[in-house]
Design an enzyme around this catalytic site. Sequence first.
Site, PDB file in Angstrom:
ATOM      1  N   ARG A  89       0.811  -1.227   0.000  1.00  0.00           N
ATOM      2  CA  ARG A  89       0.000   0.000   0.000  1.00  0.00           C
ATOM      3  C   ARG A  89       0.841   1.273   0.000  1.00  0.00           C
ATOM      4  NH1 ARG A  89      -3.070  -2.604   2.992  1.00  0.00           N
ATOM      5  NH2 ARG A  89      -1.282  -3.843   3.555  1.00  0.00           N
ATOM      6  N   THR A  90       1.917   1.308   0.744  1.00  0.00           N
ATOM      7  CA  THR A  90       2.709   2.552   0.778  1.00  0.00           C
ATOM      8  C   THR A  90       3.365   2.792  -0.577  1.00  0.00           C
ATOM      9  OG1 THR A  90       3.109   2.135   3.106  1.00  0.00           O
ATOM     10  CG2 THR A  90       4.473   3.802   2.092  1.00  0.00           C
ATOM     11  N   LYS A 118      25.505  -7.372  -6.747  1.00  0.00           N
ATOM     12  CA  LYS A 118      26.892  -7.558  -7.188  1.00  0.00           C
ATOM     13  C   LYS A 118      27.877  -6.965  -6.196  1.00  0.00           C
ATOM     14  CE  LYS A 118      25.738  -6.898 -12.095  1.00  0.00           C
ATOM     15  NZ  LYS A 118      25.971  -5.940 -13.187  1.00  0.00           N
ATOM     16  N   HIS A 172       7.944   6.713  10.261  1.00  0.00           N
ATOM     17  CA  HIS A 172       7.155   6.578   9.040  1.00  0.00           C
ATOM     18  C   HIS A 172       6.409   7.898   8.886  1.00  0.00           C
ATOM     19  CE1 HIS A 172       5.079   4.878   5.787  1.00  0.00           C
ATOM     20  NE2 HIS A 172       4.681   3.729   6.293  1.00  0.00           N
TER      21      HIS A 172
HETATM   22  N1  ASP Z   1       2.349  -0.317   7.099  1.00  0.00           N
HETATM   23  C1  ASP Z   1       2.890   0.134   8.354  1.00  0.00           C
HETATM   24  C2  ASP Z   1       4.403   0.222   8.296  1.00  0.00           C
HETATM   25  O1  ASP Z   1       4.980   0.130   7.230  1.00  0.00           O
HETATM   26  C3  ASP Z   1       2.401  -0.667   9.502  1.00  0.00           C
HETATM   27  C4  ASP Z   1       2.800  -2.111   9.554  1.00  0.00           C
HETATM   28  O2  ASP Z   1       3.540  -2.605   8.700  1.00  0.00           O
HETATM   29  O3  ASP Z   1       2.311  -2.748  10.481  1.00  0.00           O
HETATM   30  O4  ASP Z   1       5.038   0.441   9.326  1.00  0.00           O
END
Ligand code: ASP
Length: 358
Positions: A89-90, A118, A172
């Site tokens: 998703r990110t 490499k 994040h």
């Molecule tokens: N998507 C979020 C993160 O990248 C939360 C998770 O992975 O739990 O930190």
Amino acid sequence: MLKLTDISWESFAALGLESKKPYLEHPDDPGMPYHTLFAQQFDRSALERLCALANRIRFINKSKEGALYLKNLLTHKRAMLYFSQPSSRTFLSHLAACQILGITTGSVRDAATSSEFKGESREDSIRTFSSYFDMIIMRSPEQGLAEKMAWELSNSERPIPILNAGSGKDQHPTQALLDIYTLIRSFETKGGIDGRTVTFCGDLMRGRTVRSLSYLLTNFNDIKQIFVAPKELQVPSDVIDILREKGVRYEISDDLRAATRISDAVYMTRIQDEWDNSKGESAKIDTHRFKFGAEELELLGKDAIIMHPLPRRDEIATCCDHDPRAMYWRQMRNGMWIRAALIATVFGFEKTIMECGY
Ligand code: ASP
């Protein structure tokens, strides 16, 4: 103005986050970041500007003419998505944000497909990407790598911006921006977010989204933060130190139901077992009281909301999904708009968008 070219990497790395902030500011817009690395770079006015821009982009994008206008704005820019840690998703959210603004993208999602395989260092890989692109959006399991890259690039002949899309267990920042945007939108017509109570529940020890959002919330007035977790996964002391220093009200708890009754937002997180030191370590922790289900939903106030950065496992029961207070799907869509707002701002297009005729 402080610049990354005026300080050695060792001296910069040794600074606290608040002291690093001025080195990362946008040269043409000092209230906003050039390199986006951690939540400490955003004050309330920056957050409100970004949310206003996200709303504006969202509105303009509703008509075909508006969408085409946005799509023509940054056709001269290219962004590299460098994700050396699993993400769907990110990754897609940043990709969609770039697409909204007409930015061309390239991606590397697995170090095994790049020359790192490499034996090339990450530093060299990123220097290489900077030859072809105008921004690097990166996610890495390595804490501090995005910072190191920002310093390296600022001291190179291609000082392009870095956007941290998740670093180790640490930060994040764009997730925290979308969380704040979601909170602001949810309480917009209900008196705003000042004075609210926000509960974080789950793996608070290793969840980087919690650290970033907890900090961003300190920009608002009188927000109480409640941390609900099994003792092995309670929030780390650096997060609490900041709250103490800023005089923010907080509570450490292991009672999700009691916290739910008094919360305006309950932010659930999954157990981050990819960070276990030994196999099955997390599975030994009793987490059954740290899940949100039908009974917790009953206790939640009528205007309160449930949030989750996703991906979810079983910490929110699917029976909650259709409740109007479940905000996690909307959070994802909000992420695309606020990331588009951030990227447009880094490229200096905030004013153009805010003042366009759409
Ligand atoms: N998507 C979020 C993160 O990248 C939360 C998770 O992975 O739990 O930190």
